[in-house]
Structures are given as C-alpha cells and as structure tokens.
Design an enzyme around this catalytic site. Structure first.
Site, PDB file in Angstrom:
ATOM      1  N   GLN A  27      47.879  15.772  35.839  1.00  0.00           N
ATOM      2  CA  GLN A  27      47.804  17.239  35.713  1.00  0.00           C
ATOM      3  C   GLN A  27      48.863  17.705  34.712  1.00  0.00           C
ATOM      4  OE1 GLN A  27      47.337  19.302  39.794  1.00  0.00           O
ATOM      5  NE2 GLN A  27      48.383  17.376  40.235  1.00  0.00           N
ATOM      6  N   VAL A  62      51.195  18.212  31.363  1.00  0.00           N
ATOM      7  CA  VAL A  62      50.874  18.574  29.967  1.00  0.00           C
ATOM      8  C   VAL A  62      51.982  18.089  29.024  1.00  0.00           C
ATOM      9  CG1 VAL A  62      49.450  20.561  30.634  1.00  0.00           C
ATOM     10  CG2 VAL A  62      51.913  20.869  30.362  1.00  0.00           C
ATOM     11  N   ASP A  63      52.864  17.203  29.538  1.00  0.00           N
ATOM     12  CA  ASP A  63      54.065  16.811  28.792  1.00  0.00           C
ATOM     13  C   ASP A  63      53.909  15.531  27.981  1.00  0.00           C
ATOM     14  OD1 ASP A  63      55.537  15.810  32.003  1.00  0.00           O
ATOM     15  OD2 ASP A  63      54.260  14.658  30.633  1.00  0.00           O
ATOM     16  N   HIS A  87      44.599  18.931  32.524  1.00  0.00           N
ATOM     17  CA  HIS A  87      45.000  20.297  32.149  1.00  0.00           C
ATOM     18  C   HIS A  87      45.489  20.392  30.711  1.00  0.00           C
ATOM     19  CE1 HIS A  87      45.718  20.977  36.721  1.00  0.00           C
ATOM     20  NE2 HIS A  87      44.448  21.094  36.395  1.00  0.00           N
ATOM     21  N   CYS A 109      39.135  30.262  14.549  1.00  0.00           N
ATOM     22  CA  CYS A 109      38.123  29.293  14.060  1.00  0.00           C
ATOM     23  C   CYS A 109      37.980  28.101  14.985  1.00  0.00           C
ATOM     24  CB  CYS A 109      38.524  28.831  12.642  1.00  0.00           C
ATOM     25  SG  CYS A 109      40.046  27.857  12.616  1.00  0.00           S
ATOM     26  N   CYS A 112      42.721  29.889   8.868  1.00  0.00           N
ATOM     27  CA  CYS A 112      42.074  31.221   8.846  1.00  0.00           C
ATOM     28  C   CYS A 112      43.016  32.354   9.216  1.00  0.00           C
ATOM     29  CB  CYS A 112      40.886  31.214   9.823  1.00  0.00           C
ATOM     30  SG  CYS A 112      41.401  31.350  11.543  1.00  0.00           S
ATOM     31  N   THR A 171      52.712  15.653  43.200  1.00  0.00           N
ATOM     32  CA  THR A 171      51.990  16.913  43.040  1.00  0.00           C
ATOM     33  C   THR A 171      51.974  17.678  44.359  1.00  0.00           C
ATOM     34  OG1 THR A 171      49.862  17.948  42.470  1.00  0.00           O
ATOM     35  CG2 THR A 171      49.753  15.759  43.455  1.00  0.00           C
ATOM     36  N   ALA A 230      59.693   9.621  42.998  1.00  0.00           N
ATOM     37  CA  ALA A 230      58.730   8.684  42.385  1.00  0.00           C
ATOM     38  C   ALA A 230      59.453   7.635  41.546  1.00  0.00           C
ATOM     39  CB  ALA A 230      57.749   9.469  41.521  1.00  0.00           C
TER      40      ALA A 230
END
Ligand code: BV8
Ligand code: ZN
Length: 244
Positions: free
Chosen positions: A95, A97-98, A113, A124, A145, A183, A226
């Site tokens: 999950q 985004v790093d 994600h 565009c 653009c 999580t 962890a």
C-alpha cells in the site's frame, strides 16, 4: 511457510517506519502537523488547493528519497528470491507509495496505491518519473502542455489501478500463506485481501507493533517491529530446505 507453494505478503506504512518515514496515520509532522492526511489525500483537496496538496506530496517524495530501506524491506527481498528460486510463488503487495521495496531489490512489487515518484498531467495525461530535486513551482506544470501535474497516487474515493488490485486479489485467493505486515488494516479494498485469503483456506499471519482490526482473526499475530521480526522469521526458516 516451509511447506507453502504460494506466499502472499501485503505491507503498509509500518514496514517503512524504521527507515524514518512517518506512518500514514502519523504522517503529519512539523509544518504539516496541522493538516489531516485523510483530508489532503483526496481529489477534492487537490481541486480546492493544488498548491498545498502538491507541496505536501513533493515534501513526502523528497523525504522518502532521503531515506533507505530497512531490514524489513531487505528481508522481504531475500524471501522473494529464496522462495521463488525454490519453486514457491511469492507475491509482494504494498500500500506504500515510497518505492522502498523496489530500492531494496524486490521485483515485482504490486503497488496498490501508486507512488510518490510518478506524477501525471491533469491536462494531457502524460506520466513522468520524478526523481532527484524538488519541483520549483507548485502546483508543478507539464512540460508538454503546461497543464497541472498531480502525484501518481490513489486518493481516497479514487479507484485502485485495475491491474494492481486484480493481481492482488488473485494472489490473495491463490496463496496458502498470507502475511499482513505493518498496516492498520483500515483502508479498503486493500484491507479486505487478508479476508479473501482466509476464505480460500490460506493460513494468515500479521506482523504489527500494535493491535489492529484483524489481530483477533488471523492465525498468528506476531507483535513487534517488522525490522526485528522479519529477520527473525527468515532466521527460523533458515534450517529449511529453502536454504535461507
Ligand atoms: C476505493 C495513497 C472505490 C495516498 C492511500 C469499502 C470498500 C471499498 C472502499 C471503501 C470501503 N469502505 C470505505 C471505503 C473508502 C476508502 C476507505 O477504505 N476508507 C477508510 C478510511 C474506511 N477507500 C478508498 O477510497 C479507496 N478507493 O475504494 O475506490 C470507491 C470509489 C468511490 C467511492 C467509494 C469507493 C482508495 C484507498 C487508497 C487511499 N490512498 N494512500 C497517500 O499515501 O497519500 S491510503 C493510505 O492509508 C496509505 O497509503 C495506506 O495504504 C493506507 C493505510 O495506511 P497504513 O499503510 O496501514 O498505515 P497506518 O499509518 O494506517 O498504519 C501503520 C501500521 O503499522 C499501524 O498499525 C502501526 O501500528 C504499524 N507499525 C508502525 N511501526 C511499525 C508497525 N508495524 C510493524 N513494525 C513497525 N516498525
Ligand atoms: Zn500535459
């Protein structure tokens, strides 16, 4: 895990905590402390204040770029290699985004994600990989653009990438062991994957520093960091034929 034919792992912000990246729920530190991530991670917030939202995401991108994978990421990379080379399917879903799993050498990684390092033009649709320096202006603009760029992450109320969630659901349904690591198990549809695995007969385990809504229903709840538990788990497997 020694007898598994398919291990599926899903990670959240807790696996990056020991790399120095605040978890999503406590992502707001310092100048961002007065903002609620649940409010900023939405299309509505971006539409209302694209400068603020793109500043926050670029701040997080630069923070992640300055951090390194920790033993949790490194152990999962090792497990992926050892299980795969011994003929056991190993699916890593995140999950986060790093991009720290990829920087630790994990491949493939299913990013449910998206990522802070992919930005997309709202004009565009052009996607560009953003590494290195911070943007100079906010909201950043498209070189092609002049349109406004947004981070390539999935915001609340946005659909997950079809290919990613499809592959994740297939891996949850097919595995015989499902590990949920770091999580809070509160964001859907990602949080539903462990239940899908259990329904299809998989043994389930959770590695988390705290209790979560799934702690009472998984087969094993391994309490703790962890970065400490995963190396110990790999160690305990090391006398298995999978020669860890
Ligand atoms: C969607 C990217 C369809 C952006 C994120 C039921 C079905 C479907 C949807 C919903 C549903 N119910 C509600 C919804 C809507 C919503 C949702 O789930 N809301 C929640 C709040 C109830 N879901 C969505 O909107 C999803 N889209 O379903 O589309 C749709 C379309 C229209 C209308 C409705 C539905 C999109 C969700 C994706 C949102 N984007 N991230 C960004 O990063 O800014 S989610 C964000 O929170 C994170 O990316 C992460 O994925 C997620 C959860 O965070 P965690 O990773 O779990 O981190 P957290 O801080 O919460 O917890 C860390 C854990 O680690 C803690 O337990 C802690 O104790 C532990 N820990 C800490 N240190 C350690 C540790 N553990 C081990 N070791 C350590 N050292
Ligand atoms: Zn453009």
């Amino acid at each position: 895990m020694r007898d598994a034919h398919h291990v599926t792992v899903m990670t959240g912000a807790g696996v990056s905590a020991e790399s120095g990246i605040p978890t999503f729920r406590d992502a707001m530190e310092g100048l961002w402390a007065r903002f609620d991530p649940m409010q900023l991670a939405t299309p509505e917030a971006f539409a209302a204040n694209p400068e603020l939202v793109t500043r926050w995401y670029d701040h997080r991108r630069m923070m992640c770029a300055a951090c390194d994978p920790n033993p949790a990421h490194e152990t999962l990379t090792h497990m992926q290699r050892v299980f795969t080379s011994s003929g056991c399917r190993f699916t890593l879903i995140t999950q986060n985004v790093d991009r720290l799993h990829q920087r630790a050498g994990s491949d493939p990684v299913i990013e449910l994600h998206g990522s802070l390092f992919m930005w997309r033009c709202t004009g565009c649709g052009r996607s560009t990989e953003q590494t290195g320096v911070a943007f100079e202006t906010y909201p950043p603009t498209c070189e092609a653009c002049g349109g406004c760029l947004r981070p390539g992450v999935v915001w609340f109320h946005e659909m997950l990438p079809e290919e990613a969630i499809g592959a994740a659901q297939q891996a949850a349904g097919a595995c015989d062991v499902f590990l949920s690591i770091g999580t809070s198990s509160m964001v859907y549809p990602a949080a539903g994957l462990v239940g899908a695995a259990h329904t299809r007969g998989a043994r389930t385990a959770e590695i988390n520093r705290d209790e979560t809504p799934i702690s009472g229903s998984v087969d094993w709840h391994l309490r703790g960091a962890a970065g400490r538990i995963l190396p110990a788990l790999a160690e305990s497997l090391s006398d298995s034929p999978k020669d860890f």
